[in-house]
Scaffold this active site. Structure first.
Site, PDB file in Angstrom:
ATOM      1  N   SER A 146       0.855  -1.187   0.000  1.00 36.96           N
ATOM      2  CA  SER A 146       0.000   0.000   0.000  1.00 36.96           C
ATOM      3  C   SER A 146       0.886   1.230   0.000  1.00 36.96           C
ATOM      4  O   SER A 146       2.002   1.210   0.541  1.00 36.96           O
ATOM      5  CB  SER A 146      -0.899   0.017   1.244  1.00 36.96           C
ATOM      6  OG  SER A 146      -1.571   1.263   1.367  1.00 36.96           O
ATOM      7  N   TYR A 159      -1.859  -0.536  10.338  1.00 40.84           N
ATOM      8  CA  TYR A 159      -1.934  -0.754   8.897  1.00 40.84           C
ATOM      9  C   TYR A 159      -0.662  -0.273   8.216  1.00 40.84           C
ATOM     10  O   TYR A 159      -0.060  -1.001   7.406  1.00 40.84           O
ATOM     11  CB  TYR A 159      -3.154  -0.050   8.315  1.00 40.84           C
ATOM     12  CG  TYR A 159      -3.416  -0.396   6.870  1.00 40.84           C
ATOM     13  CD1 TYR A 159      -4.117  -1.550   6.531  1.00 40.84           C
ATOM     14  CD2 TYR A 159      -2.958   0.413   5.832  1.00 40.84           C
ATOM     15  CE1 TYR A 159      -4.357  -1.891   5.211  1.00 40.84           C
ATOM     16  CE2 TYR A 159      -3.194   0.084   4.504  1.00 40.84           C
ATOM     17  CZ  TYR A 159      -3.896  -1.070   4.207  1.00 40.84           C
ATOM     18  OH  TYR A 159      -4.120  -1.401   2.895  1.00 40.84           O
TER      19      TYR A 159
END
Length: 260
Positions: A146, A159
């Protein structure tokens, strides 16, 4: 891509029942690969198989929680029993909601859960798929990271940390597994709209404002197809000189300077 390269390939995509994972599964099946998707959502998995079989895809769903070691072991045993080897492992499964509240209120159990799925899961999948990958003539591991590995909004600790770890894991695996001729790369998606790629009960029609689109230099939000096309390339012989790399696919957002 050619119409023949993937026809003899076996591809395993974790978290493949919805979103980016489903987009990649559709692409690989379209190219003729035998595709195994895993997910913790059985309803989504069954819907995904039905959707892809309509396109004549060779698709199979196996229920699996990649954070549970015994389930990953069982998964690889099933793949080995049916296919004998594995050509491509796509580590895509992850807990996607990045927001956790402020640091003082964050529950360590929530942090640990995200790390277990997003980072420990790919490690275990790579570990237990290794005997199957070694049997392939052209083995590849692709990690889905990501852009949050490189930049953050507030309160996205777990995350961001998990995706940053996945980036480091990518180049570490590439060096460690080079002796087995296994290439390892990553894709770091930016804003990818997955509304059309969810199970029926959660599907929604995407709506993006002019501002949403214009903050991307390419003028639009990304789609699972954008990631899938890159995955097809990186997992093919055409990318044979690429390993240990991370390709950012975000419409240019991370290179755009913004002053307020």
């Amino acid at each position: 891509m050619s119409n023949t390269y993937y026809k003899s390939k076996t591809v395993l995509i974790t978290g493949g029942a919805q979103g980016i994972g489903l987009g990649m599964a559709e692409a690989f099946t379209r190219e003729g690969a035998a595709v195994i998707i895993t997910d913790v959502d059985q309803e989504a998995g069954k819907e995904a198989v039905k959707r892809l079989q309509q396109g004549k895809g060779n698709i199979e769903f196996i229920l699996c929680d990649v954070s549970a070691e015994h389930e990953v072991v069982a998964l690889m045993e099933k793949v080995g029993e049916k296919y004998g080897l594995l050509d491509v492992l796509v580590n895509n499964a992850g807990i996607a909601d990045p927001f956790m509240g402020n640091l003082q209120e964050m529950l360590m159990s929530e942090f640990d859960k995200i790390m277990a799925v997003n980072l420990r899961g790919p490690v275990m999948c790579a570990k237990y798929s290794l005997p199957l990958l070694k049997k392939s003539g052209y083995p590849v591991i692709l990690n889905i990271s990501s852009t949050r590995a490189f930049m953050s909004e507030p309160n996205t600790f777990a995350y961001s940390a998990s995706k940053g770890g996945l980036e480091a894991l990518t180049h570490s695996l590439a060096i460690s597994l080079a002796v087995d001729r296994i290439r390892v790369n990553a894709i770091a998606p930016g804003w990818i709209e997955t509304g059309d790629w969810q199970k029926k009960s959660q599907k929604y029609k995407p709506q993006h404002s002019k501002e949403d689109k214009e903050q991307h230099p390419v003028g639009r939000v990304g789609t699972p197809e954008d990631i899938a096309e890159a995955a097809l390339y990186l997992c093919s012989a055409k990318a044979g000189f690429i390993t240990g790399q991370s390709i950012t696919i975000d419409g240019g957002m991370t290179v755009k300077m913004i002053y307020k």
